[in-house]
Write a protein that holds these residues in place. Structure first.
Motif, short mmCIF file in Angstrom:
data_model
loop_
_atom_site.label_atom_id
_atom_site.label_comp_id
_atom_site.label_asym_id
_atom_site.label_seq_id
_atom_site.Cartn_x
_atom_site.Cartn_y
_atom_site.Cartn_z
N GLN A 61 4.32 12.06 -4.94
CA GLN A 61 4.32 10.67 -5.39
C GLN A 61 3.18 10.49 -6.40
O GLN A 61 2.06 10.97 -6.18
N ARG A 63 0.62 7.95 -8.41
CA ARG A 63 0.00 6.63 -8.45
C ARG A 63 -0.67 6.48 -9.82
O ARG A 63 -1.28 7.43 -10.31
N LYS A 64 -0.53 5.34 -10.44
CA LYS A 64 -1.06 5.14 -11.79
C LYS A 64 -2.18 4.11 -11.78
O LYS A 64 -2.02 2.99 -11.28
N GLN A 65 -3.33 4.49 -12.35
CA GLN A 65 -4.45 3.57 -12.52
C GLN A 65 -4.72 3.42 -14.02
O GLN A 65 -4.91 4.42 -14.72
N ILE A 86 6.07 3.89 -14.40
CA ILE A 86 5.24 2.98 -13.61
C ILE A 86 4.63 1.94 -14.54
O ILE A 86 4.01 2.28 -15.54
N THR A 94 -4.12 -0.13 -9.37
CA THR A 94 -3.39 1.12 -9.15
C THR A 94 -2.00 0.78 -8.62
O THR A 94 -1.86 0.02 -7.64
N VAL A 96 1.82 2.32 -7.28
CA VAL A 96 2.45 3.54 -6.77
C VAL A 96 3.84 3.71 -7.37
O VAL A 96 4.55 2.74 -7.64
N VAL A 161 0.14 13.29 -3.04
CA VAL A 161 -0.02 12.06 -3.83
C VAL A 161 -1.00 12.37 -4.95
O VAL A 161 -2.14 12.81 -4.69
N THR A 163 -2.97 10.81 -8.30
CA THR A 163 -3.35 9.58 -9.01
C THR A 163 -3.73 9.94 -10.44
O THR A 163 -4.70 10.69 -10.66
#
Length: 562
Positions: A61, A63-65, A86, A94, A96, A161, A163
């Motif tokens: 998965q 996650r984008k920040q 995303i 952030t 997901v 996960v 990021t």
């Protein structure tokens, strides 16, 4: 087991008969929703036990920040990851993405942030991954925008996960333009107006107003530049945008948006204070970093004006010779002419130099022409690319001995209209008059080869273009001229390309030349010799034989504008 979840697992079906091996056959394939066991006679009456074994495939998965801005970010991946998109709507937050089940376990998988769809100004600034098996770590490539998950870390059942962090680069931006007032604009005011066009390829850089250079760039086709500010730069830090002009251009002014920045004055604009400095190279706009970005910091430049060309003629004692010259303005302004200096060799009195207007640029002294110097006349207004032509008249004293000469330096003083503070420039050329018993007349013309131009007393050129000069010699006397030598120099801000003889009278039986390609102490070479380009300095053609009365010819040389 629900059929909808089987794709997330590896499935193995095995069967026994009375606790031992069975010779019976299974129909179907492992991992299917159902299988059929065909029991043969050999296993009749035995207890058949079938076991389904399921192992959860690894999942990934993203996650984008997004730091400093918002936007939609796209990703792709191997090993069945496919793609994901995303949207981050709040800066610094952030978000997901979708949980993706990989096709196979224990297989290296590469995740890629799609650079082509990244929101403008953002850069991939880092990534971290958790959940990899056995303490494995991901490899992050900031340049390629990839995260590589090792095979050893993707065993069955792992849930990884990752990021991805993107940072919006803080920038300082603006444009460089031709401040020449075309299209009803206002020349030399440092503001983009009218039809003033862009300057591409101009060199700009961002500094700490000292020796540290943060970023540098060349302006694009629209004259725009964008310079990134290093992350972590403290608000209030001193910064300068600096623009470097080639010798063919002059800086006239600067602005922040529609607010002009007079050179040397601190001006409040766009929530900050900016100080433009025009003197020196490069010119610069100084300000304090506001922590977010500065835009529309613009620099105005113009093409340099030109005053052409040097002249050399001979004349008899007690006669006059004339020289035609043209001043071409690189922008709007006013020009006046004078004689900057005269040097007679030997030092005798009686030489007199005057400057006359040449309305219509005829190339000759017209009856009733206005005398511009001496005394100094009023300045002549001129627009961008406008031409002001003059005739210089040189009187040779009757007592001047043969072989004596007078070099008159003619100056054009140009004032730039609207510049703040005032801006001016001076342009000079030399006319060399030599006393001779024969009248050898020399006429120098120029044309732009790159633009397929025609010969004239003046021409304009841009950096990288080639100019060709033609020097025509004519014997206006009644006696032959022997062993003629024609001398010249490569003009300022140009580089030698070639030198040839052009049309030559049959009475001139030989020719050698000296150019920057064979400058002393190297010897002269035949005028027909093809030489390598490059260098600056003197050019001369030395002829054997004679130029008979009425005879004429010309020599040629080419230069490239720096």
């Amino acid at each position: 087991m629900p059929t909808g979840t089987l794709a997330n697992y590896t499935t193995v079906l095995s069967c026994t008969a009375d606790g031992g091996a069975t010779a019976n056959t299974l129909s179907g394939t492992n991992g299917q929703a159902s299988n059929t066991l065909v029991i043969g006679a050999g296993d009749a009456g035995k207890a058949i036990v079938c076991t389904y074994s399921n192992n959860r495939l690894p999942t990934v998965q993203i996650r984008k920040q997004a730091l400093g801005g918002t936007g939609t970010f796209a990703f792709s991946g191997t090993n069945g990851f496919g793609s994901d998109s995303i949207n981050v709507s709040v800066s610094g937050s952030t978000v997901v993405g979708t949980i993706k089940t990989l096709t196979t376990a224990n297989t290296q998988t590469v995740l890629t942030e799609v650079a082509a769809s990244m929101p403008g100004g953002f850069a991939f600034s880092g990534a971290t991954c958790t959940g990899l098996a056995g303490g494995a770590t991901a490899a992050v490539d900031l340049v390629a925008g990839t995260v590589t998950l090792p095979a050893a870390g993707l065993t069955n059942g792992t849930a990884v996960v990752c990021t991805f962090t993107n940072t919006l680069a803080a920038i300082v931006s603006g444009r460089v333009f031709l401040d020449n007032g075309v299209g009803s604009g206002t020349a030399n005011d440092g503001l983009v107006n009218g039809g003033e066009g862009p300057l591409s390829g101009a060199s700009v850089r961002l500094t700490n107003c000292g020796a540290t250079v943060y970023a540098s760039a060349l302006t694009d086709a629209s004259g725009a530049y964008s310079l990134s500010v290093p992350a972590g730069t403290a608000t209030g830090s001193a910064m300068c945008v600096e623009e470097t002009n080639p010798g063919t251009r002059v800086s006239t002014g600067a602005s922040v948006g529609n607010v002009a920045l007079p050179s040397g004055s601190a001006v409040a604009a766009a929530g900050g204070t900016y100080t433009y400095t025009r003197t020196g190279t490069p010119d610069r706009i100084a300000f304090s970093w506001n922590g977010t970005g500065h835009a529309n910091l613009n620099f105005g430049d113009v093409d340099n004006s030109a005053f052409a060309t040097d002249g050399a003629k001979t004349g008899l004692p007690g006669s006059t010779v004339t020289y035609a010259h043209t001043f071409t303005a690189g922008t709007a302004g006013q020009v006046r002419f004078s004689v900057a200096s005269e040097t007679a060799t030997p030092a005798i009195t009686g030489w007199t130099t005057k400057v006359f207007a040449d309305v219509g640029c005829t190339g000759s002294l017209q009856a009733g022409a206005a005398q511009l110097y001496p005394p100094s006349a009023a300045a002549t207004p001129v627009a961008f690319a406008g031409k002001v032509c003059v005739i210089v008249q040189e009187f040779i004293p009757a007592t001047a001995p043969l072989g004596s000469n007078n070099k008159a330096t003619i100056r054009a003083d140009f004032t730039y209209t609207n510049a703040s503070p005032s801006l001016s420039g001076s342009f000079t050329l030399d006319d060399l008059t030599t006393v001779s018993g024969v009248a050898l007349e020399l006429k120098k013309e120029v044309r732009n080869i790159t633009q397929s131009g025609t010969f004239g007393v003046n021409n304009q050129a841009k950096s990288g273009e080639t100019l060709e000069y033609r020097i025509t010699y004519t014997n206006n006397g009644d006696a032959p001229i022997r062993s003629m030598v024609v001398n010249d120099m490569t003009p300022g801000y140009t580089t030698f390309v070639s030198a040839t003889t052009g049309t030559t009278p049959a009475s001139l039986t030989g020719c050698v030349k000296t150019t920057p390609a064979n400058a002393p102490p190297a010897g002269a070479v035949a005028c027909t010799t093809v030489q390598p380009a490059g260098g600056t300095g003197a050019i001369d053609w030395r002829f054997t034989g004679t130029v008979e009365p009425g005879g004429t010819g010309f020599v040629l040389f080419q230069v490239k504008v720096d």
